[in-house]
Each structure stands twice: as C-alpha cells, then as structure tokens.
Design a protein around this motif. Structure first.
Motif, PDB file in Angstrom:
ATOM      1  N   SER A  63       0.820  -1.214   0.000  1.00 29.35           N
ATOM      2  CA  SER A  63       0.000   0.000   0.000  1.00 29.35           C
ATOM      3  C   SER A  63       0.853   1.262   0.000  1.00 29.35           C
ATOM      4  N   GLU A  64       2.109   1.133   0.423  1.00 28.41           N
ATOM      5  CA  GLU A  64       3.027   2.273   0.448  1.00 28.41           C
ATOM      6  C   GLU A  64       3.984   2.240  -0.741  1.00 28.41           C
ATOM      7  N   HIS A  65       3.573   1.496  -1.776  1.00 27.01           N
ATOM      8  CA  HIS A  65       4.270   1.458  -3.076  1.00 27.01           C
ATOM      9  C   HIS A  65       5.641   0.777  -3.016  1.00 27.01           C
ATOM     10  N   TYR A  66       5.756  -0.213  -2.142  1.00 30.85           N
ATOM     11  CA  TYR A  66       6.927  -1.081  -2.144  1.00 30.85           C
ATOM     12  C   TYR A  66       6.635  -2.303  -3.008  1.00 30.85           C
ATOM     13  N   ARG A 117      11.264  -3.759  -1.579  1.00 29.58           N
ATOM     14  CA  ARG A 117      12.167  -2.931  -2.382  1.00 29.58           C
ATOM     15  C   ARG A 117      11.461  -1.632  -2.752  1.00 29.58           C
ATOM     16  N   LYS A 118      12.165  -0.528  -2.540  1.00 24.26           N
ATOM     17  CA  LYS A 118      11.667   0.785  -2.947  1.00 24.26           C
ATOM     18  C   LYS A 118      12.870   1.699  -3.138  1.00 24.26           C
ATOM     19  N   ASN A 119      12.866   2.423  -4.246  1.00 24.86           N
ATOM     20  CA  ASN A 119      13.995   3.319  -4.569  1.00 24.86           C
ATOM     21  C   ASN A 119      15.328   2.564  -4.543  1.00 24.86           C
ATOM     22  N   ASN A 120      15.288   1.335  -5.065  1.00 23.76           N
ATOM     23  CA  ASN A 120      16.478   0.476  -5.161  1.00 23.76           C
ATOM     24  C   ASN A 120      17.073   0.085  -3.806  1.00 23.76           C
ATOM     25  N   GLN A 121      16.322   0.279  -2.735  1.00 18.38           N
ATOM     26  CA  GLN A 121      16.772  -0.161  -1.416  1.00 18.38           C
ATOM     27  C   GLN A 121      15.964  -1.382  -1.001  1.00 18.38           C
TER      28      GLN A 121
END
Length: 276
Positions: A97-100, A122-126
């Motif tokens: 829901s938080e776009h991960y 994964r989000k922003n390559n992290q």
C-alpha cells in the motif's frame, strides 16, 4: 471499582479510557456516551477487561457493524494467527500500500547459514528484510533479545548478494514488526543498531494502528458479519484485506455465503473503508 486486566493485574476502572477507545471506533459522541452509561450499570467489582470489551463490542454492533469492526481491530490482527503466517502476508500488504515491491516466505543463504525471511521489500532500489513477530497473547511484548537476534541475522545476510527481485541484490535495511509492543530496551537497542521497528503503538504517530486507519488496511478478520470459519476460508483464498472484498465479491460466494449475506458483508466492508 477494581477491574482485572488481561495480564491479571488489578486496576481501577477508568471510564475515560473506555470512552476514548469507543470514540476511536468512529462512533458518534452521543452513541459513545449511551454505551458508556449502559456499561457502568452492568460492571461489578473484579470484572475483567475482556468482559467489558465484549459488552462494548456488542453495544457498538447494535448501532453500526462497521464501528464494531473498527473497535475490534486489535483482536482482528491477533486472529491472523495462530502461527502468524497470515500476519506476514498482511504486513506485505501494508508495504504494498506504500508502493513497495514485496516478496514473502523466502529462504536466503547468508555468509554463515541460511535464513527464513518473512517479507522482503524494495523501494527506490533499497532492499529491506522484514521480520514479523506475531504474539497470540495481548500482553506479550518483544524484548531486547528480539532485535539482538535479528541484528545478527541481518548482518549475516548483508555479507552476500541474493537472487531477489530482478537480479543480484544486497539487503541494506531491516524491519522488525509486531502486532503487540516492544519493551523500552528493545526500542533503545534497535535505535542504536539502525533497525526499524513498527508495533501497535510505536513509533508515534506513524504506528501500526495509524497506518491501518490512514490507508484502510483493515483485515477481513475484523468484519462482524462473518463467522470465524468464514474468515479463515477467505484468508486461505488469499483475501487478506476488507477492501479486497469490495471488488471481489466472488470470494464470498466461494466460501458459501448466500446472496443476502454477501450484500450484508459488502455493506459493512464499504462502510468501514469510507467512514473517515
């Protein structure tokens, strides 16, 4: 008036605390006041908080199912057990829901040993590993041994690249999430070690309860129009969130609900996910 908490501790009855919990259900102030007065006439010396909760829940349900569903939220999270498998899937939905991007139920090789991972994000390559600590008992807490142990696993996994998501990647972040709470020492150690914690009431204000309310992440286990066995059947069908039912009423038919009951469940689901 003395009452008995879940833990067995004996404390004074605090009507203001009960009033606040009822208001958080979204019920009108007048409704809350009526329920509070009704409960005051029924309680007695030595009554358990569990019995008071049952009274409040029943009275709320008479007013509106979706208020009772929201009041039932913490118990609903507990019903994602008993092993915690569905709690892990629920937490993955929270990150979704938080776009991960998320992956669940993995086994990865660390530098020294293999590790079972509840959720990867994964989000922003992290990329982060998420360890879910599910407790059946309401008063159970994750103490300092939990982040100490998970830190050692995280360090072992950081040493290698892993074939996850779309290639060879390293894990650089770690979350520990519980349906209950962390002790003060656990919080202190996690902060010092760079671990991220999320619990029912931590951190303030962006804790688990707040995230649920803000994004309507109510689990199907909080619905008052379904039986326990029907909720279990939905979880097995991978229907975890109430809002997933709104556009997927076929799942309610699959578990054997009549047309009339499907309408009742969908009404409660719609009310719950739009009341704010």
């Amino acid at each position: 008036m003395k009452i008995v908490k879940h833990s067995g501790a004996i404390v004074d009855f605090n009507p203001e605390k009960l009033k606040n919990s009822l208001l958080k259900s979204g019920a009108d102030k007048n409704v809350v006041e009526d329920i509070l007065q009704a409960i005051k006439t029924q309680i007695y010396e030595g009554i358990s908080t569990k019995q008071i909760y049952k009274m409040a829940f029943a009275l709320l349900k008479k007013k509106a199912n979706f208020h009772a569903a929201r009041y039932n939220l913490r118990e609903a999270i507990r019903l994602l057990g008993p092993a915690g498998f569905f709690f892990e899937k629920y937490i993955a939905r929270l990150f979704d829901s938080e776009h991960y991007e998320t992956m669940t139920n993995l086994t990865l090789q660390g530098k020294c040993v293999t590790h079972e991972i509840d959720v990867l994000t994964r989000k922003n390559n992290q990329i982060a590993m998420v360890e879910c600590k599910y407790h059946v008992g309401r008063d159970a807490a994750s103490d300092v041994k939990v982040p100490m142990y998970i830190l050692s696993r995280f360090n072992d996994l950081q040493e290698r690249q892993h074939a996850i998501f779309d290639g060879k990647n390293k894990i650089s972040k770690c979350w520990i999430i519980t349906n209950n709470r962390f002790t003060a020492d656990a919080v202190t150690f996690a902060k010092c070690s760079g671990l991220n914690l999320l619990s029912w009431d931590y951190p303030s204000p962006n804790n688990l309860k707040t995230k649920i309310d803000n994004s309507y992440l109510y689990p199907v286990t909080c619905l008052t129009t379904l039986s326990l066995s029907e909720k279990d059947k939905l979880l097995i069908l991978d229907v975890i969130l109430v809002k997933e039912l709104i556009n997927n009423s076929d799942s309610l038919i699959k578990i054997g609900l009549s047309t009339n009951r499907v309408k009742n469940v969908l009404k409660e689901a719609s009310d719950l996910c739009r009341y704010i």
